[in-house]
Structure formats: structure tokens, C-alpha cells
Design a protein around this motif. Structure first.
Motif, short mmCIF file in Angstrom:
data_model
loop_
_atom_site.label_atom_id
_atom_site.label_comp_id
_atom_site.label_asym_id
_atom_site.label_seq_id
_atom_site.Cartn_x
_atom_site.Cartn_y
_atom_site.Cartn_z
N ALA A 18 0.83 -1.21 0.00
CA ALA A 18 0.00 0.00 0.00
C ALA A 18 0.86 1.26 0.00
N GLU A 19 1.96 1.24 0.77
CA GLU A 19 2.86 2.40 0.79
C GLU A 19 3.43 2.67 -0.59
N ALA A 20 3.89 1.60 -1.24
CA ALA A 20 4.46 1.77 -2.57
C ALA A 20 3.42 2.31 -3.55
N HIS A 74 2.67 16.88 8.18
CA HIS A 74 2.91 17.00 6.75
C HIS A 74 1.99 18.04 6.11
N ILE A 75 0.81 18.21 6.67
CA ILE A 75 -0.03 19.32 6.21
C ILE A 75 0.67 20.64 6.56
N GLN A 90 1.77 5.45 5.64
CA GLN A 90 0.70 5.60 4.65
C GLN A 90 0.00 6.94 4.81
N ALA A 91 -0.15 7.38 6.04
CA ALA A 91 -0.76 8.69 6.28
C ALA A 91 0.09 9.79 5.65
N LYS A 92 1.38 9.67 5.83
CA LYS A 92 2.30 10.66 5.24
C LYS A 92 2.14 10.71 3.72
N ASN A 141 8.80 7.50 7.72
CA ASN A 141 9.89 8.26 7.13
C ASN A 141 9.37 9.64 6.78
N ASP A 142 9.92 10.65 7.45
CA ASP A 142 9.33 11.96 7.26
C ASP A 142 9.95 12.73 6.11
N SER A 143 10.89 12.15 5.43
CA SER A 143 11.54 12.92 4.38
C SER A 143 10.62 13.06 3.19
#
Length: 1440
Positions: free
Chosen positions: A685-687, A772-773, A725-727, A1398-1400
Motif C-alpha cells: 500500500a505504501e508503494a 505533513h499538512i 501511509q498517512a504521510k 519516514n518523514d523525508s
């Protein structure tokens, strides 16, 4: 016979009936006619006709007269010869001729007539054949045995027969010749050397090639007479080989050719000769040994040869020549190996050991031919070579010579294509060489551009052949990607990224060419040409060729159009092949034998042509993924578990979405990705989310049905999905939807209201989404975000420790064991950083306040409230998060400016944290920021502190990263000559002032003249200077010297009036000056430029002040050994891959380190969590001891670069530095014994120091000491904290037993007060127990129980330490005594997921894959930290 003699004496010649007298008085024709009748008569006679024999005796004698033997007519001679042959037959065994001379004349005459056999088309051939047949059958020549001149007769006969035999003769002629000659050898008493030469000469290659029939005749003769002729052959070789009598035969110089031929004909011919060859193999004559080796190579390597088994001493003697001193001999042996491997598999074992040695031969040609031999045999049949032989080829892929590396790589590629891709030898063979695919891609990490380009070509031609049909090609790529190891995947991703960048550069070049001509456009074109040619093997030639190609593009519109098609995002694979073909065809006219220009352009086109990926390929790949999802794929057959295949397929699509986003624009593709979003597998799902983010910019316009189906899924993921996934859901919304403000509001409002600090498990996803918003839309929610940060994040989360941490002595635990509260705090820190990065200004002073908060976290060891509730592993995580957050902010110019020097210096100390994983990840973030040129040079100075890392591989890898960063900056300056105004932030040499300033403020540097502390500083300086001084480009040595001199004319801007601080600065300058003087011969030249010193760090030089004083004690000068710096070559230094600028080359489990790719950042068995410099003579269990479990290196390296396991272990067992070294190890042992004796007592932490650099002897002991098995510790002891009370420095005391918990200390807190030096950090947590050395003096009045500390430890204690400001201290603040901490409350799924968030912001390239697995354990940020008094934190927070 008496009667016969009487008849002879009568002299009357009786002729057959009807035959008149034959004399010289008749014509030739009449003579021939009469002779024919005589021939007929003799032909019809047999041996029993006594009357006729008597009657024609005189005629027989008459026919042997000189008149007939010397008759000029050949027909007459032939008929006479036939008569004579019959006469010998009729009168056998007694010939009618008694005179030896006459017999000689007759047989010489017959031999001459046999020359007529040469012309098989002659009308007289049958008569010649009759002659041959007759004498062969009768064995007439045997009469000559009794003649003195018999040898001459036989030799003449043999020469005649060998000269006349040709391919026109049938088998009967051949047989009669053999019969005739063999009877002479077999029945004679001897074989003369002359006769033997007449036979053997036909075996010499030159003769053999001229007359193959003569060779066959000699071969048949030797086979027939092997037993009879063998003694004479033996004698011949004995005379030549052993006695050196080469004059006995003209064939002496061909003895080795003859031996080979004779062995091939019949080995029994050489039974007594072969032992002589063993003697010749040991000859002192190089050429002679070479000839024997060549001979035996052919004999041993022949297909059906059994020589090796029949003559084992000779075989062993021959194998010894593999180690011959003469290069051509070794080369010949290696070439022989290929034939031997193919023809004699039973000898493979014998050859393997010798080939192993030769694969490391100093001669390039020999190493090259070892590879050729092994690969040739492997291509014939993989079973012919064992794994050991293939491993020799594998090792040579890292050879120092390009020719050898190329041969090894191409050899492996060909083997892979044959046995893995085509599976020509079945699945077992395919599995045997499955490592090749990883190995070939690992080579992409090498620095050499030749290697990288060859890997690209190998991938396109051998690993995933571009000429395969689309479906087959994508299937091949799909399963290849699923079976590659992590490093190979990163290399492949990096390869695609580099090709995509080059494609974009060429596209930009075309755009520039189409612009109107101007000076600016010309400069821009030239600059772009320079960039394009950076990656070429010969940049000078490449630039000339690219300039020429640019002119062609300007003039030839057709070529330009073809190139535009090639670089177009919509270009298909077929179009790409056509365009490349058309361009090369046009550039190839007129045709030339060699055209380097065409070759270079062709190579460029191959790199930029999308020969693998287009829209059709992406569609085929999606279908392949769907097959795996549906269970209809061949996953199991391909040896890939279905889940692994699906996950790898999505990862592959994700990478391709960066490089080929246009190819994804189809409803079918997006529908398949939408289905993947709903799968349970989080990775899939992330990909899928990342693919939507990269490719979905046209979805809203072109695919409305996809938009309407995607939006609710994204909103759900952003609100309730896993953190990663939220990111990605937030970023998808930002990238795809035009009404992003509305969508963000619908997500922000409910999440903001639902934030509940008591429900930690459910906090992580909302924090990630909102942060991230804040990063993407900072102005939309400015007011609520500021309030949220100040009131919720800081007061409710960071300033509150709700739950006690779990008791443990470890410094690091796996992600799933990290407490939920700590994970939330890490997200809060990241939240603040993203919020600031979104705002990009410090107008509200939020940046300043946040930096002070982050500094407070570092100052307090990660326990901001100092209540002692947080566990050691959680504190490590928080320190890492804070350090990386500062680094991240430092990459933003507006925040870089507000970071104070004290904050910068404190941030730098994270590189020496007590926890191995903190050091490791922080170093990666630092390297990443530097290599992307986002961090200024002052942060490169932090790398100097890596010299104090106790783990040898970490130091080596830090050096590797430093080399890469320095080279990156130098290359950037070459490409951008116009950035001189940024020289201070780019020129690598300008790191020296920052390094000197940082080391002068090193908290370990307390006593200005302390020898051990100065040695430490020397090692840190040399860590940087060694690389900078490896090349003296533009007289850089003099430039560095001038910089150091200038610094001595200034004062420390951080404390211009602090005399001691300035003295430290000048002392460090003198150390640097001594290093430069001892390592350079050109330092005294004139500096090319006058260096500019950074004004933030140094005051303006005082023109009235001349500082010529030498501040170094005399004893330290002996430690500056003269010598040239080592070349900064990474290729063979540490065989560890480095990705390109800004890309991390390892996953979290092994990133940026050289110990093992099996280590894990969250695994107790990960390598080296140790932190101080250690002596190999002593053992320190206080560090993260589970480092000892690791062995292997992620990438195989050169043989010479391999480290044995004991090396890795020894590097972890070095004793911490920082105290004076005893003259012998006895003192160290005594100290250890004293420490152990106190292990049962209650221990107090000491203010530890990061150690000094080892002496040469200690360093040498690294490679000599062995690792005792009994020193391994159990799981509970692993990862235990260093026994010291300060942050940022490795442990100092060595313990063996697990220490008891220390009781709550009675230590006052340390803040900004000068009276309480930062190094005098209070006691560690109750879990951070330690053993202390005896014989030490008092450390600090505030820590009375530290009196057991060593007096010689260079710490900030007593009067000297009071003079230092807290900002200069490196320690951790003391802890308030706390009650026993409670067990950690473990979070569930969301916690685990959060640790991986991963916040990048995602960028194209392999960094997605090369970034750490658990990337948010530390932010991808990097910056400085301030030494803030923890007591002031609440007030500080209110200002955010």
C-alpha cells in the motif's frame, strides 16, 4: 648355382620367345616394345620355374647393367625396374647379383623409379604401382641389411616415398608403402639417426602442414613399428635432452614438437623419455623451461590424455611451474588450465589451489588469463568449475586493473545469461550462480566510471536483455528485482536514476540549442556539455566529442529530431532503438576503421535510450504483479514467495514512477494501483501511494473516475492508516488535487480535535498527517498550528513523562520495544521541524525557541524533564531525534543563520554519542546533507570527531564518506566556475578553520598542554588533513598553511577575551601546522590566494599583533612523523558501497557502516555499539557488547581488503581513551582487576571522556590480538550503556561483570552556571551503572563520590574545569534522583509502524530504497544545538 655361374660365364643371353636382342643399337620404341615382352615373361614366372630361372639368368644380369640403369628414357627405366623387381621375387631368397656395389646401384635405381608414383594420372601409374607392390610384398630391400651402404639405400627409399605420397593415392598405395618401410625397421638390426630423422621430420608442424599425407604415412609407420623403433627414439631424445648433443640431428631444435606428436601417435614411444622432461622442468634456462611447459600443457590437456594419471610425479612437477619465477611460464600454465578443466574434470581439484594463487599474481596478464580460463570452461559446462573457481572470478571484479575487472565482469555476465536467464543447465545450476546478479550490480558502487558504465551495459545485454519481447522482458525484470539483495536493489535504482539524469541533461541541451544564439546561450551550452561529460572515462576527449556533437545537432535537423524523440518521456522502446540506429548511421558516414567519436556518441545514446521501460512495459509489469496477486504467476517456479514478489513488484514500480512517470498514465495502471491500496500488506500500500504521488498529476483531468475512487481512500489513510501511509496520503492529495486546501481542511479539523495526550497509541498517525499538512500548507493553518505546537506538543507531550520506562541496561532496543510515549515524542520533534520547514522564516522566533528546546533534549541526555522515568534506549532515540532535527533545520538558510556556535558544537557531539546506533544514524544524516550540498562546510568539520569512534569500521566508513563529500565539492566547483562568491562554503580546504575551532572547543580538551589530549586532537586533524592533502592541487598545501597562520593572528570570536580559550585555539593551530610541515614538501610555497576566515568563528586579524609563539610542548613533536598522505582512494579502502551524492547506500540494518549487512539498528546483535577509542589489550563490556556477534561485510571485497572476524571483534575491544596510558599493559590489567573487585559495590557514574587516539603500538595490536570466546556476553548485557555520566563520548572504564544498579545519586543539576562544568554531568540513570578505576583524584565538589576517578583523566574537573563555560562542555547534565522506574508500556501496531515512518519528502532516485528502513528514528534533519539550562525549558516553550 654352379650351373648358373657357368651359364653366366658363357655370356649368352637368352630372351623370351619373340623377343630379339635388346641393345643400344635399336630404337627407343623398339626397346620399349621388347622390354614389355620381357616384363610380361618375368611377371608370369614363379619361384618354382627352375629351368626358366636358369635360362634367363644372363638376361637378369644384362638388365642390371649400367646401360639400362642409366638409360635416359623413363619408360625404359620403369620397365627395367619392373623386371628387376620380378627378378628379386623369382630368385628369392638368393639374388642373382652378388656384387654389393651392383646391389646398391640396383636398389638406388628402383628407389628413383618409385618417384613415378607421384603422378596418379600418368598412363604408367599402374606399372609404378606394380613395382611398389612387388618390392613391398617380396621385401626385396631386406637384402640390403648386409650391405655397408644399406642405411643410405633405406634413407633414399624413405625420402622418396615420403616425398611422393599425396592425397591422390588410395589406401593400397599407403598400405604398401607402410609395409615396405616397416619391414626395414622391424627386421633390421638397427635404425640409424639419419633414417630416424627421415621419418620424424614429417611430424614437425611445418612439414605436417605442407604434406598431411606424409604425416599420416609416418604416423602409420611409427604405430606399426612402435616396439622396434622405441629404443632409437629414446636414444635420440636422451642425446639431445640429457647430454645436450644437439649436433647429432637437424631435428634437435624440434624435440618438443616431436615429443608431442609422438605422444599423440603412441604414448609407448616415450615411456623412457617422459622422465627426462621432469628434469627439464627444473632447468635454469627460462626459455627451455617455457618450451617444456608448453609441451606438457598440450600433452596433459589433450582430450583423451591419461598422462596425469599415468605419470603423477611429472604432473606434480608440472603444477609446480604455476609458481615459476618466469612470467611467460606462469602465463602458459594458466592458459593450459582452460583445456585441462574442459577435458579432464578429474584434475579440477589439483588445479584449483594453483589458480587461486595465480588469481592474485602481480602480473595483470596472468590474472586476466586466470579469469579467461575459468570462464571458458564454465561457458562450456558449469559443472566443470567448482564454486571456488567461480569465486576467483568474483574477487577479480575488484581488481586494481580495469582490463582484469572488465574480463571478470563480462565473464560472470555471460555465465549468468547462459545458466540463470536461459537455465540451460537446469535449476540447480541456476541456484549455484544466483549470486552473480547481486555481485554485478554491487560493482555499481565503485568509484571508477568504467565499472559503472560496464554494469549498465551488462544489465541491458545480459541480465535483462533489451531485445526480449516486452512481456518476457518485464517478467525477467520482475523476478530479478524480487531476488536481488538490498544493496543490489539500491545499485539498480541508482543506475536508473543516473540514466534519467543524463537523459534530462541531454534534453536540456537540446532546448538550449534551439534557443537563439547569444553569449549567454553559448555559455549555457558549454556548461551543459561539461555536466554531460562528467561521467565519461576520458573527460577531455569526451568534451571535444560532445562539442562536435553539439555542432552536428545545430546543423542537422534530422539528427536533432531523432534525439528529441529519444529523450521524450513518451518514447517507446522500439522508437528508441530506431532513433539510436538512425543517429549512429548518419554519424558513421563516411565509414572509418576506427571512429572514437561515433563510439562515444553511441555509448551516450545507449545510456539515455529507454530500451527497457515504456508505457507498454509498465502495463506488462502491472499485469505481472496482478498475476502474482491472483495466484496465477510462476512465482514458486521462479523460486520467489508470492508475497515477496508482489512487494518487490510494487517497489519496482515505485522506482520507475520517478524515472518514467508518463508511462504510468493509463486507466488500467491506475485501477491496478488502486486495488493495491486496499491490500493488507502495508509495504504494498505504501508503494502504491508513492506511485500515485509521483505519477498522479493528470488524474484529476484525464481520469475522473480514478479521482473519485481515490479521494476517500486517501482521506481514510490520512486519518486512520499507518503513519507512513498517512504521510504519503497527504502528499498524494497535495500532488493530485487542485482543491487541496479543502481536502486538507477536512483532514486537519477532525484530527486536531481528536488529539488526546492520554491515548498515546492513537496519536502517531494524526501527528504525522498534521505535520505533513503543516509542511505542505503552512499558511492555511498558521494560528492553530502555532497553538498546537506550544500547548500540545511541548507542554503535554515533550514536557510530560506519563509512564515510567522499562528497566534495562541496554542503550538501544528494537523498534517494537520502544515505548509508545517515546515514539510520540519523536513524532512531536519531527512535527516541529516540519512546521518550521514549512514556514521558512523565524519572524516569530519559533525557530530560535525550537532550537533551544532541541538543545535542552541533548543536554539532558534525552530526558528533558530529568525525572528519570525514561529508559536508556528511549533516551538514545530522543537524542538521535533531536540531533537529526537540528541537522535538518541547518539545511534551511533562515534557520542555519540562527544556530549559535554553542548549539553547533553540542550538535557535533552526537557523532560521539555513547550509543552505537545514534552515532551511526547521525553520521548518515550528516553525510546525506553534506553530499547534497545542503549543509555548509562547518558541518563537515564534525567528521573530524569520527577519529575518536572506537569501532574501526565506523572510522573507515566515516573516512570514505568524507572522501566522497570532498570530491563532490571539488567536482561541483569544476562544473560551476562562476560560484566564486560561494567559495567559502564550497572549497573543501575551508573546512580546516572550522575543524580547528571545533577541536579547540572540544570538551575533552581541558588541559592546554596535556600530551594525551593533544594526541587526540592531532588524530582528529589528521583525519581531515590526510584526505585534503592527498593531492596538492593548485598548491593547496600552501593555502592550508596560510589559513592556519592567519588563524593564529586572530582570536576566537566565541570568547575573544578568554585567554585560555585562545591559547587552546593557537595550540590546535600549531598541531595543524606541524602536521602540514611533516606531510608536505610544498607547504612553504606562496599561497595561491589569501584565505578568508569565517567571521562567526574568528575575529578580524589584528595587524598590530604578530603571534609567532609555538604553543606545543616539546614532547608532542616526536609524534609528527614525516611521510606523504595516503591517496584518498575509496575503491580499495573499505569495500563498502557508497551511493551517489545524497543517497544512503545501506538500509538501516547496515547503512553507511562496514561491519556487516546483517546488523540491525534495532537488533541486539548489531555490531559495535561501543563508543570510545579502545585499546586492543583490554576489553570493555560497558559498550553495546553485542557488536561482537557480527562478521560479514555487505559487499564482497578484494582479497587484500578482507578483514578477518577477529579484526572486527578486536576493534570493539579497544580500551577507551582519555586517561594517561601506562607504560605497559600491566597497569591496565591492574586497573581492570581493581574495577572488577568493586563490581559488587554500589557504583557512581564518572564524567567520562571520549578517549585519546591510540599509539602506533596500540593500533598495531588491533591486528594481532585475538578474541577470547569467554568474553562474549549474554543478551541482557548486550547494548548496555557505557559506564560514564556524559553524553557524546564513548565509555572510559572497562567492566566484565554486569554492574549493579546505582542508587539515586545526590548530585546537583548542571545548567549554565560556570561553577558546574558541563562535563561534570550528574549521575547516570539507575540503569547506567559503571565500574570506575581506582587511584583517581576528586572530580568535582558537587560529585563527591567521584573520588575514585583517575587523576590522569583529562576531564573538566577542579579549578580548570570551573573556567570553562557550560557551552564548551560535552557532558550530560546530572539527573535528579528518581524512584525505581516502572516497566515500559508497550504500544502495538501503530507504535511499530511509527518507528518506521519516514518523514523525508520523497525525491526521485534510489534514496527511497537506500534510505534507512526505520528512517524516522532520527529525522532526516541535521543542525546545531545549544547548551540550554534545563531549568529554563518551560519559559522557553512559552515563546514558541
Amino acid at each position: 648355382m654352379a650351373h648358373a655361374k657357368q651359364k653366366v660365364n658363357d655370356g649368352k643371353i637368352t630372351y623370351p620367345p619373340g623377343v630379339k636382342e635388346i641393345s643400344d643399337k635399336i630404337s627407343k620404341e623398339e626397346m620399349v616394345r621388347r622390354l614389355k615382352m620381357v616384363v610380361k615373361t618375368f611377371m608370369d614366372m614363379d619361384q618354382d620355374s627352375e629351368e626358366e630361372k636358369e635360362m634367363y639368368l644372363n638376361l637378369a644380369l644384362h638388365l642390371a647393367s649400367d646401360f639400362f640403369l642409366k638409360h635416359p628414357d623413363k619408360d625404359v627405366r620403369l620397365l627395367v625396374a619392373c623386371c628387376l623387381a620380378d627378378i628379386f621375387r623369382i630368385y628369392a631368397p638368393e639374388a642373382p647379383y652378388t656384387s654389393p656395389d651392383k646391389l646398391k646401384d640396383i636398389f638406388m635405381f628402383i628407389s628413383r623409379q618409385l618417384k613415378g608414383l607421384e603422378d596418379t594420372k600418368s598412363p604408367q601409374f599402374n606399372r609404378y604401382f606394380y613395382l611398389l607392390e612387388n618390392i613391398a610384398w617380396v621385401k626385396s630391400y631386406n637384402i640390403c641389411f648386409e650391405l655397408e651402404d644399406g642405411n643410405e639405400i633405406f634413407t633414399q627409399l624413405y625420402r622418396t616415398l615420403f616425398s611422393v605420397i599425396n592425397n591422390g593415392h588410395n589406401q593400397k598405395v599407403h598400405m604398401h608403402m607402410v609395409d615396405l618401410m616397416s619391414s626395414i625397421i622391424s627386421e633390421g638390426d638397427t635404425v640409424s639417426q639419419e633414417l630416424l630423422d627421415t621419418v620424424l621430420v614429417n611430424l614437425i608442424p611445418a612439414h605436417k602442414n605442407l604434406n598431411k599425407q606424409a604425416y599420416d604415412l609416418a604416423k602409420a609407420l611409427l604405430k606399426r613399428t612402435a616396439q622396434a623403433i622405441e629404443p632409437y627414439i629414446t636414444n635420440f631424445f636422451n642425446q639431445v635432452l640429457m647430454l645436450g648433443k644437439t649436433s647429432i640431428s637437424d631435428l634437435s631444435e624440434h624435440v618438443f614438437d616431436l615429443i608431442l606428436e609422438l605422444y599423440n601417435i603412441d604414448s609407448h614411444l616415450l615411456l623412457s623419455v617422459l622422465p627426462q622432461l621432469e628434469f627439464k622442468l627444473k632447468s635454469n634456462d627460462n626459455d627451455e623451461r617455457l618450451q617444456v611447459v608448453k609441451l606438457l600443457a598440450k600433452m596433459f590437456g589433450a582430450k583423451d590424455s591419461e598422462l596425469a594419471s599415468q605419470n603423477k610425479p611429472l604432473w606434480q612437477c608440472f603444477l609446480g611451474r604455476f609458481n615459476d619465477i618466469h612470467v611467460p611460464i606462469r602465463l602458459e600454465c594458466v592458459k593450459f588450465a582452460s583445456h585441462c578443466l574442459m577435458n579432464h574434470p578429474d584434475l579440477t581439484k589439483d588445479l584449483t589451489e594453483y589458480l587461486k594463487v595465480r588469481s592474485h599474481d602481480p602480473e595483470e596478464a596472468i590474472r586476466h588469463d586466470v579469469i579467461v580460463s575459468i570462464v571458458t570452461a564454465a561457458k562450456k559446462d558449469l559443472s566443470l568449475v567448482n564454486d571456488q573457481l567461480l569465486n576467483f572470478v568474483r574477487e577479480r571484479t575488484l581488481d586494481k586493473r580495469w582490463r582484469v575487472r572488465k574480463e571478470a565482469m563480462m565473464g560472470l555476465a555471460q555465465i549468468y545469461k547462459k545458466y540463470a536467464l536461459r537455465a540451460e543447465a537446469g535449476k540447480d545450476a541456476s541456484k549455484q550462480i544466483s549470486w552473480i546478479q547481486d555481485k554485478l550490480l554491487h560493482i555499481y558502487y565503485q568509484n571508477s566510471i568504467d565499472d559503472r558504465l560496464l554494469v549498465e551495459r551488462i544489465f541491458a545485454q545480459f541480465m535483462v536483455p533489451h531485445n526480449l519481447e516486452t512481456t518476457e522482458r518485464m517478467k525477467c525484470l520482475y523476478y530479478l528485482y524480487a531476488t536481488l539483495d538490498s544493496n543490489a536493489v539500491k545499485a539498480l535504482n541508482e543506475m536508473w536514476k543516473c540514466q534519467n539524469m543524463l537523459r534530462n541533461h541531454v534534453k536540456d541541451l537540446l532546448d538550449l540549442i534551439k534557443q537563439e544564439k547569444s553569449d549567454a546561450a553559448t555559455k549555457a551550452i558549454f556548461s551543459k556539455v561539461m555536466v554531460i561529460t562528467i561521467g565519461k572515462a576520458y573527460p577531455g576527449k569526451a568534451q571535444d566529442f560532445m562539442k562536435k556533437f553539439t555542432q552536428v545537432l545545430e546543423e542537422d535537423e534530422k539528427i536533432r529530431k531523432q534525439l528529441e524523440t529519444l529523450v521524450s518521456p513518451a518514447c517507446s522502446c522500439k522508437q528508441a532503438e530506431g532513433s539510436v540506429r538512425e543517429i549512429t548511421k548518419k554519424l558513421g558516414n563516411p565509414k572509418q576503421p576506427t571512429n572514437p567519436f561515433l563510439e562515444m556518441i553511441k555509448f551516450l545514446l545507449e545510456r539515455i535510450a529507454p530500451v527497457h521501460i515504456d508505457a507498454e512495459s509498465i502495463s506488462a509489469l502491472i499485469k505481472q504483479v496482478n498475476k502474482s496477486i491472483d495466484g496465477t504467476a510462476d512465482d514458486e517456479e521462479e523460486g520467489v514467495p508470492t508475497d515477496q514478489a508482489i512487494r518487490a513488484g510494487l517497489e519496482l514500480l515505485k522506482v520507475l514512477s520517478f524515472t518514467h512517470p508518463i508511462s504510468f498514465h493509463s486507466a488500467e495502471t491506475f485501477e491496478s494501483l488502486l486495488a493495491c491500496l486496499k491490500m493488507d500488506d502495508e509495504k504494498v500500500a505504501e508503494a502504491a501511494l508513492q506511485i500515485f504521488k509521483n505519477t498522479g498529476n493528470k488524474i484529476e483531468e484525464d481520469f475522473p473516475h480514478i479521482r473519485s475512487a481515490l479521494l476517500p481512500v486517501l482521506q481514510h489513510k490520512a486519518k486512520k492508516g499507518p503513519p507512513r501511509q498517512a504521510k504519503y496520503a497527504i502528499h498524494c492529495i497535495h500532488a493530485i488535487f487542485s482543491s487541496k486546501e479543502t481536502q486538507f481542511a477536512q483532514i486537519f479539523e477532525p484530527l486536531h480535535k481528536s488529539l488526546d495526550p492520554t491515548n498515546l497509541e492513537q496519536l502517531i498517525t494524526p501527528l504525522v498527517s498534521i505535520s505533513h499538512i503543516a509542511l505542505l500548507a503552512p499558511d492555511q493553518f498558521a494560528a492553530p498550528l502555532k497553538s498546537l505546537v506550544a500547548n500540545f506538543l511541548v507542554k503535554d507531550l515533550l514536557m510530560n513523562d506519563r509512564l515510567p520506562g522499562r528497566k534495562t541496561t541496554k542503550l538501544w532496543v528494537p523498534d517494537e520495544e520502544v515505548s509508545a510515549e517515546t515514539l510520540v515524542k519523536i513524532q512531536a520533534i519531527k512535527f516541529m521541524v516540519r512546521w518550521l520547514l514549512g514556514m521558512k522564516n523565524n519572524l516569530s522566533k519559533s525557530g530560535t525557541s525550537t532550537l533551544r528546546l532541541l538543545t535542552a533534549i541533548l543536554h539532558s541526555d534525552g530526558d528533558l524533564t530529568e525525572q528519570g522515568k525514561i529508559s536508556k534506549p528511549d533516551m538514545s532515540r530522543l537524542r538521535l531525534a533531536a540531533g537529526c532535527a537540528i541537522l535538518k533545520l541547518a539545511q534551511e538558510p533562515c534557520y542555519h543563520e540562527i544556530i549559535t556556535l554553542e548549539q553547533y558544537q553540542l550538535c557535533a557531539l552526537v557523532i560521539n554519542d555513547e550509543c552505537y546506533q545514534v552515532r551511526q544514524v547521525f553520521a548518515q544524516k550528516l553525510h546525506k546533507g553534506l553530499s547534497r550540498l545542503r549543509l555548509s562546510l562547518e558541518y563537515m568539520a564534525i567528521c573530524a570527531l569520527c577519529a575518536k569512534d572506537p569501532v574501526k569500521e565506523r572510522r573507515a566508513h566515516a573516512r570514505q564518506c568524507l572522501v566522497k563529500n570532498i570530491n563532490t565539492r571539488r567536482e561541483y566547483l569544476k562544473q560551476h566556475a562562476a560560484v566564486s562568491e560561494k567559495l567559502l562554503s564550497l572549497l573543501p580546504e575551508y573546512v580546516v578553520p572550522y575543524t580547528i575551532h571545533l577541536l579547540a572547543h572540544d570538551p575533552d580538551y581541558v588541559k592546554v598542554q596535556d600530551i594525551e589530549q593533544l594526541k587526540d586532537i592531532k588524530e582528529c586533524l589528521w583525519f581531515i588533513l590526510e584526505i585534503l592533502m592527498a593531492k596538492n592541487e593548485n598548491n593547496s598545501h600552501a593555502f592550508i598553511r596560510k589559513m592556519v597562520e592567519n588563524i593564529k593572528q586572530t582570536k576566537d570570536a566565541q570568547g575573544p577575551d578568554d585567554l585560555k580559550m585562545n591559547e587552546k585555539l593557537y595550540t590546535v593551530c600549531d598541531i595543524a601546522m606541524n602536521i602540514i610541515m611533516s606531510k608536505s614538501t610544498t607547504y612553504s610555497l606562496e599561497s595561491p590566494k589569501d584565505p578568508v576566515l569565517p567571521a562567526r568563528f574568528f575575529t578580524q586579524p589584528d595587524k598590530n599583533f604578530s603571534n609567532t609563539k609555538n604553543y606545543l610542548p616539546a614532547e608532542i613533536k616526536s609524534f609528527f612523523t614525516p611521510g606523504k598522505p595516503k591517496a584518498a582512494n575509496v575503491l580499495g579502502a573499505v569495500n563498502k558501497p557508497l551511493s551517489s551524492a545524497g543517497k544512503q547506500s545501506q538500509t538501516k540494518s547496515s547503512r553507511m557502516e562496514t561491519i556487516s549487512n546483517a546488523s540491525s539498528g534495532s537488533n541486539p546483535s548489531s555490531p559495535g555499539r561501543s563508543k570510545g577509542r579502545l585499546d586492543s589489550s583490554e576489553l570493555d563490556h560497558s559498550e553495546n557488547e553485542d557488536i561482537l556477534m557480527m562478521k560479514s561485510s555487505p559487499l564482497p571485497g578484494k582479497k587484500g581488503d578482507k578483514r578477518d572476524d577477529s579484526d572486527l571483534m578486536r576493534s570493539e575491544t579497544e580500551k577507551p581513551r582519555g586517561r594517561k596510558r601506562a607504560t605497559a599493559s600491566d597497569q591496565d590489567e591492574k586497573l581492570n582487576q581493581e574495577e572488577q573487585s568493586k563490581s559488587g559495590q554500589e557504583q557512581k557514574p564518572k564524567a567520562g571522556q571520549r578517549g585519546r587516539k591510540r599509539t602506533a603500538a596500540a593500533a598495531e595490536s588491533d591486528d594481532q590480538s585475538s578474541w577470547p570466546e569467554e568474553k562474549r556476553v549474554d543478551e541482557d548485557e548486550q547494548n548496555s550503556p557505557p559506564k560514564k555520566g556524559r553524553r557524546g563520548r564513548p565509555p572510559k572504564a572497562a567492566i566484565v561483570d554486569t554492574p549493579k544498579e546505582e542508587t539515586p545519586g545526590k548530585v546537583s543539576k548542571r545548567g549554565r552556571k560556570k561553577a558546574v562544568p558541563a562535563e561534570e554531568e550528574g549521575e547516570r540513570d539507575s540503569e547506567n551503572v559503571e565500574q570506575k578505576q581506582k587511584g583517581s583524584g576528586s572530580r568535582q565538589a558537587k560529585t563527591p563520590k567521584r573520588s575514585q576517578q583517575s587523576m590522569d583523566v583529562p576531564v573538566s574537573g577542579g579549578e580548570e574545569s570551573v573556567q570553562l563555560t557550560p557551552q564548551k562542555k560535552r557532558g550530560r547534565p546530572p539527573k535528579t534522583p528518581q524512584s525505581q522506574p516502572k516497566k515500559n508500556v508497550h504500544a502495538g501496531h501503530s507504535r511499530k509502524a511509527a518507528s518506521k515512518e519516514n518523514d523525508s519528502s520523497e525525491e526521485m532516485d534510489a534514496s527511497q530504497n537506500s534510505s534507512p528502513k526505520n528512517d524516522d528514528l532520527s529525522l532526516e534533519e541535521e543542525e546545531e544545538v545549544s547548551a540550554l539550562n534545563v531549568r529554563t525549558v518551560p519559559a522557553v516553550i512559552l515563546n514558541i
